[in-house]
Design a protein around this motif. Structure first.
Motif, PDB file in Angstrom:
ATOM      1  N   ILE A   1       6.449  -4.352 -16.493  1.00 32.85           N
ATOM      2  CA  ILE A   1       5.568  -3.202 -16.276  1.00 32.85           C
ATOM      3  C   ILE A   1       6.403  -1.930 -16.329  1.00 32.85           C
ATOM      4  CG2 ILE A   1       3.884  -2.162 -14.712  1.00 32.85           C
ATOM      5  CD1 ILE A   1       3.713  -4.991 -13.377  1.00 32.85           C
ATOM      6  N   THR A   2       6.175  -1.108 -17.334  1.00 36.68           N
ATOM      7  CA  THR A   2       6.963   0.110 -17.514  1.00 36.68           C
ATOM      8  C   THR A   2       6.904   1.005 -16.287  1.00 36.68           C
ATOM      9  OG1 THR A   2       6.592   0.067 -19.898  1.00 36.68           O
ATOM     10  CG2 THR A   2       7.265   2.164 -18.939  1.00 36.68           C
ATOM     11  N   ALA A   3       5.712   1.159 -15.699  1.00 35.48           N
ATOM     12  CA  ALA A   3       5.564   2.050 -14.550  1.00 35.48           C
ATOM     13  C   ALA A   3       6.382   1.587 -13.358  1.00 35.48           C
ATOM     14  CB  ALA A   3       4.087   2.171 -14.163  1.00 35.48           C
ATOM     15  N   VAL A   4       6.517   0.286 -13.177  1.00 38.35           N
ATOM     16  CA  VAL A   4       7.362  -0.230 -12.092  1.00 38.35           C
ATOM     17  C   VAL A   4       8.816   0.108 -12.371  1.00 38.35           C
ATOM     18  CG1 VAL A   4       8.202  -2.316 -10.942  1.00 38.35           C
ATOM     19  CG2 VAL A   4       5.755  -2.061 -11.420  1.00 38.35           C
ATOM     20  N   ARG A   5       9.256  -0.138 -13.574  1.00 39.00           N
ATOM     21  CA  ARG A   5      10.659   0.126 -13.913  1.00 39.00           C
ATOM     22  C   ARG A   5      11.009   1.608 -13.784  1.00 39.00           C
ATOM     23  NH1 ARG A   5      13.757  -3.633 -17.706  1.00 39.00           N
ATOM     24  NH2 ARG A   5      12.724  -5.655 -17.437  1.00 39.00           N
ATOM     25  N   GLU A   6      10.064   2.471 -14.085  1.00 38.56           N
ATOM     26  CA  GLU A   6      10.380   3.906 -14.114  1.00 38.56           C
ATOM     27  C   GLU A   6      10.170   4.614 -12.783  1.00 38.56           C
ATOM     28  OE1 GLU A   6       8.091   5.535 -17.289  1.00 38.56           O
ATOM     29  OE2 GLU A   6       9.449   4.777 -18.853  1.00 38.56           O
ATOM     30  N   THR A   7       9.280   4.089 -11.937  1.00 37.42           N
ATOM     31  CA  THR A   7       8.938   4.848 -10.724  1.00 37.42           C
ATOM     32  C   THR A   7       9.254   4.143  -9.409  1.00 37.42           C
ATOM     33  OG1 THR A   7       6.643   4.045 -10.665  1.00 37.42           O
ATOM     34  CG2 THR A   7       7.092   6.045 -11.938  1.00 37.42           C
ATOM     35  N   PHE A   8       9.406   2.830  -9.397  1.00 32.10           N
ATOM     36  CA  PHE A   8       9.633   2.142  -8.123  1.00 32.10           C
ATOM     37  C   PHE A   8      11.119   2.193  -7.757  1.00 32.10           C
ATOM     38  CE2 PHE A   8       5.643  -0.719  -7.624  1.00 32.10           C
ATOM     39  CZ  PHE A   8       4.831   0.380  -7.818  1.00 32.10           C
ATOM     40  N   ARG A   9      11.597   3.419  -7.538  1.00 28.65           N
ATOM     41  CA  ARG A   9      12.989   3.680  -7.159  1.00 28.65           C
ATOM     42  C   ARG A   9      13.004   4.295  -5.770  1.00 28.65           C
ATOM     43  NH1 ARG A   9      16.103   3.847 -12.001  1.00 28.65           N
ATOM     44  NH2 ARG A   9      14.855   2.806 -13.620  1.00 28.65           N
ATOM     45  N   HIS A  10      14.065   4.040  -5.023  1.00 30.16           N
ATOM     46  CA  HIS A  10      14.154   4.534  -3.644  1.00 30.16           C
ATOM     47  C   HIS A  10      14.013   6.052  -3.555  1.00 30.16           C
ATOM     48  CE1 HIS A  10      14.951   0.829  -1.533  1.00 30.16           C
ATOM     49  NE2 HIS A  10      15.896   0.489  -2.383  1.00 30.16           N
ATOM     50  N   ASP A  11      14.401   6.770  -4.591  1.00 31.37           N
ATOM     51  CA  ASP A  11      14.344   8.235  -4.542  1.00 31.37           C
ATOM     52  C   ASP A  11      13.056   8.804  -5.138  1.00 31.37           C
ATOM     53  OD1 ASP A  11      14.845   7.598  -7.165  1.00 31.37           O
ATOM     54  OD2 ASP A  11      16.541   8.978  -7.411  1.00 31.37           O
ATOM     55  N   HIS A  12      12.065   7.921  -5.415  1.00 33.22           N
ATOM     56  CA  HIS A  12      10.824   8.383  -6.035  1.00 33.22           C
ATOM     57  C   HIS A  12       9.722   8.424  -4.975  1.00 33.22           C
ATOM     58  CE1 HIS A  12       7.412   8.679  -8.788  1.00 33.22           C
ATOM     59  NE2 HIS A  12       8.275   9.000  -9.737  1.00 33.22           N
ATOM     60  N   PRO A  13       8.926   9.501  -4.929  1.00 38.71           N
ATOM     61  CA  PRO A  13       7.899   9.611  -3.876  1.00 38.71           C
ATOM     62  C   PRO A  13       6.837   8.523  -3.923  1.00 38.71           C
ATOM     63  CG  PRO A  13       7.663  11.379  -5.505  1.00 38.71           C
ATOM     64  CD  PRO A  13       8.977  10.723  -5.768  1.00 38.71           C
ATOM     65  N   SER A  14       6.661   7.854  -5.046  1.00 34.99           N
ATOM     66  CA  SER A  14       5.605   6.846  -5.154  1.00 34.99           C
ATOM     67  C   SER A  14       5.884   5.602  -4.313  1.00 34.99           C
ATOM     68  CB  SER A  14       5.414   6.426  -6.609  1.00 34.99           C
ATOM     69  OG  SER A  14       6.529   5.697  -7.083  1.00 34.99           O
ATOM     70  N   VAL A  15       7.113   5.419  -3.864  1.00 35.93           N
ATOM     71  CA  VAL A  15       7.402   4.213  -3.083  1.00 35.93           C
ATOM     72  C   VAL A  15       7.149   4.398  -1.586  1.00 35.93           C
ATOM     73  CG1 VAL A  15       9.084   3.438  -4.787  1.00 35.93           C
ATOM     74  CG2 VAL A  15       9.885   4.673  -2.758  1.00 35.93           C
ATOM     75  N   GLU A  16       6.790   5.592  -1.153  1.00 38.64           N
ATOM     76  CA  GLU A  16       6.478   5.802   0.257  1.00 38.64           C
ATOM     77  C   GLU A  16       5.201   5.064   0.625  1.00 38.64           C
ATOM     78  OE1 GLU A  16       6.303   9.908   1.291  1.00 38.64           O
ATOM     79  OE2 GLU A  16       8.234  10.381   0.354  1.00 38.64           O
TER      80      GLU A  16
ATOM     81  N   PHE B   1       0.856  -1.186   0.000  1.00 39.96           N
ATOM     82  CA  PHE B   1       0.000   0.000   0.000  1.00 39.96           C
ATOM     83  C   PHE B   1       0.896   1.240   0.000  1.00 39.96           C
ATOM     84  CE2 PHE B   1      -3.857  -2.300   1.905  1.00 39.96           C
ATOM     85  CZ  PHE B   1      -4.517  -2.321   0.690  1.00 39.96           C
ATOM     86  N   GLN B   2       1.707   1.351  -1.049  1.00 39.32           N
ATOM     87  CA  GLN B   2       2.557   2.515  -1.231  1.00 39.32           C
ATOM     88  C   GLN B   2       1.849   3.492  -2.164  1.00 39.32           C
ATOM     89  OE1 GLN B   2       5.493  -0.338  -2.740  1.00 39.32           O
ATOM     90  NE2 GLN B   2       5.887   1.084  -4.434  1.00 39.32           N
ATOM     91  N   LEU B   3       2.315   4.731  -2.164  1.00 35.84           N
ATOM     92  CA  LEU B   3       1.605   5.770  -2.908  1.00 35.84           C
ATOM     93  C   LEU B   3       1.479   5.448  -4.395  1.00 35.84           C
ATOM     94  CD1 LEU B   3       3.040   8.988  -1.214  1.00 35.84           C
ATOM     95  CD2 LEU B   3       0.893   7.785  -0.706  1.00 35.84           C
ATOM     96  N   GLY B   4       2.417   4.698  -4.909  1.00 35.45           N
ATOM     97  CA  GLY B   4       2.329   4.310  -6.315  1.00 35.45           C
ATOM     98  C   GLY B   4       1.057   3.561  -6.655  1.00 35.45           C
ATOM     99  N   PHE B   5       0.463   2.884  -5.657  1.00 33.26           N
ATOM    100  CA  PHE B   5      -0.792   2.172  -5.863  1.00 33.26           C
ATOM    101  C   PHE B   5      -2.001   2.898  -5.274  1.00 33.26           C
ATOM    102  CE2 PHE B   5       2.140  -1.581  -6.114  1.00 33.26           C
ATOM    103  CZ  PHE B   5       1.827  -1.948  -7.414  1.00 33.26           C
ATOM    104  N   THR B   6      -1.781   3.820  -4.343  1.00 34.67           N
ATOM    105  CA  THR B   6      -2.917   4.437  -3.645  1.00 34.67           C
ATOM    106  C   THR B   6      -3.142   5.905  -4.002  1.00 34.67           C
ATOM    107  OG1 THR B   6      -1.585   5.092  -1.713  1.00 34.67           O
ATOM    108  CG2 THR B   6      -2.566   2.884  -1.689  1.00 34.67           C
ATOM    109  N   ASP B   7      -2.264   6.493  -4.781  1.00 31.27           N
ATOM    110  CA  ASP B   7      -2.399   7.893  -5.172  1.00 31.27           C
ATOM    111  C   ASP B   7      -2.593   7.957  -6.686  1.00 31.27           C
ATOM    112  OD1 ASP B   7      -2.018  10.603  -5.855  1.00 31.27           O
ATOM    113  OD2 ASP B   7      -0.682  10.930  -4.149  1.00 31.27           O
ATOM    114  N   ALA B   8      -3.725   8.501  -7.107  1.00 30.04           N
ATOM    115  CA  ALA B   8      -4.089   8.489  -8.528  1.00 30.04           C
ATOM    116  C   ALA B   8      -3.177   9.325  -9.404  1.00 30.04           C
ATOM    117  CB  ALA B   8      -5.534   8.952  -8.684  1.00 30.04           C
ATOM    118  N   GLN B   9      -2.297  10.140  -8.842  1.00 30.12           N
ATOM    119  CA  GLN B   9      -1.388  10.908  -9.686  1.00 30.12           C
ATOM    120  C   GLN B   9      -0.318  10.027 -10.318  1.00 30.12           C
ATOM    121  OE1 GLN B   9       1.710  13.496  -7.913  1.00 30.12           O
ATOM    122  NE2 GLN B   9       0.916  12.852  -5.916  1.00 30.12           N
ATOM    123  N   TYR B  10      -0.150   8.800  -9.807  1.00 29.38           N
ATOM    124  CA  TYR B  10       0.869   7.897 -10.345  1.00 29.38           C
ATOM    125  C   TYR B  10       0.234   6.891 -11.300  1.00 29.38           C
ATOM    126  CZ  TYR B  10       3.601  10.001  -6.640  1.00 29.38           C
ATOM    127  OH  TYR B  10       4.233  10.908  -5.833  1.00 29.38           O
TER     128      TYR B  10
END
Length: 220
Positions: free
Chosen positions: A86-101, A30-39
């Motif tokens: 999954i392109t979105a995983v490769r591009e955004t699931f990085r330690h320095d990206h806010p979507s992983v919080e 339940f990280q922001l990448g899945f719970t915040d619609a901006q991602y």
């Protein structure tokens, strides 16, 4: 004869898992990448429903002292990743990206064991099994997203670790409803009891009553 009847005729799903002596809860991705619609992967209705129900479960569980393991998925770079398709995983699931919080609505960093997983299962390559062994957990309640991916993998690993495993249908979610239903059906035939939030809450409260002789706190 339907496929469901044929599975039943061959004894699939005949024996319930049931509950054991002590619950533990895993909260998967339940990280922001899945719970915040901006991602790109965020805001699916079934995922949001699952997060809201999981928050209700966690409020009671933490008040009762139930062990909780919470996780996100994040990587240093693409070189560290498995071969995600999954392109979105490769591009955004990085330690320095806010979507992983981890979404603060289901997260208590002062209470939860927090792990960063690198594969689909919260158990794979993490300290969750050792944490649950220390806490003498024998029954795992699986919550989070997505049902057809990381929930399925975490549930099978929970089964493989010899935990009784419960998956509340309304505490897990997916991008689409059909994969959600299909995977819960298949998990329920083989490995887990598919239950609901009310069942999980009553299990937690019953454990608390046995341990303390007192009723569980009622959430506001």
């Amino acid at each position: 004869m339907s496929a469901q009847d044929d599975y039943g005729r061959r004894s699939y799903g005949e024996i319930p898992v049931g509950t054991g002596a002590k619950p533990g809860i895993v909260v998967v991705d339940f990280q922001l990448g899945f719970t915040d619609a901006q991602y790109p992967l965020g805001g699916a209705p079934l995922v949001m429903r699952a997060m809201e129900n999981t928050a209700k479960l966690l409020k009671v569980a933490r008040d009762c002292g139930v062990p909780v393991a919470n996780c996100n998925t994040a990587y240093m770079n693409e070189r560290e990743m498995p071969y995600w398709k999954i392109t979105a995983v490769r591009e955004t699931f990085r330690h320095d990206h806010p979507s992983v919080e981890i979404d603060p609505r289901i997260y208590d960093p002062d209470y939860d064991l927090t792990v960063c997983k690198k594969g689909p299962s919260i158990f794979f390559g993490t300290d969750v099994p050792a944490f649950f062994a220390k806490e003498r957990v024998d029954t795992v309640i699986v919550t989070g997203c997505n049902t057809s991916g990381c929930i399925r993998a975490s549930s099978i690993d929970s089964f493989s670790h010899r935990y009784r495993t419960l998956v509340p249908e309304d505490c897990v979610g997916d991008i689409e409803e059909q994969p959600h239903r299909d995977n819960l059906r298949d998990l329920g035939r083989r490995y887990v009891d598919v239950v609901d939030l009310d069942y999980a809450l009553e299990f937690v409260r019953a454990w608390h009553r046995r341990e303390t002789g007192a009723d569980a706190p009622v959430p506001a």
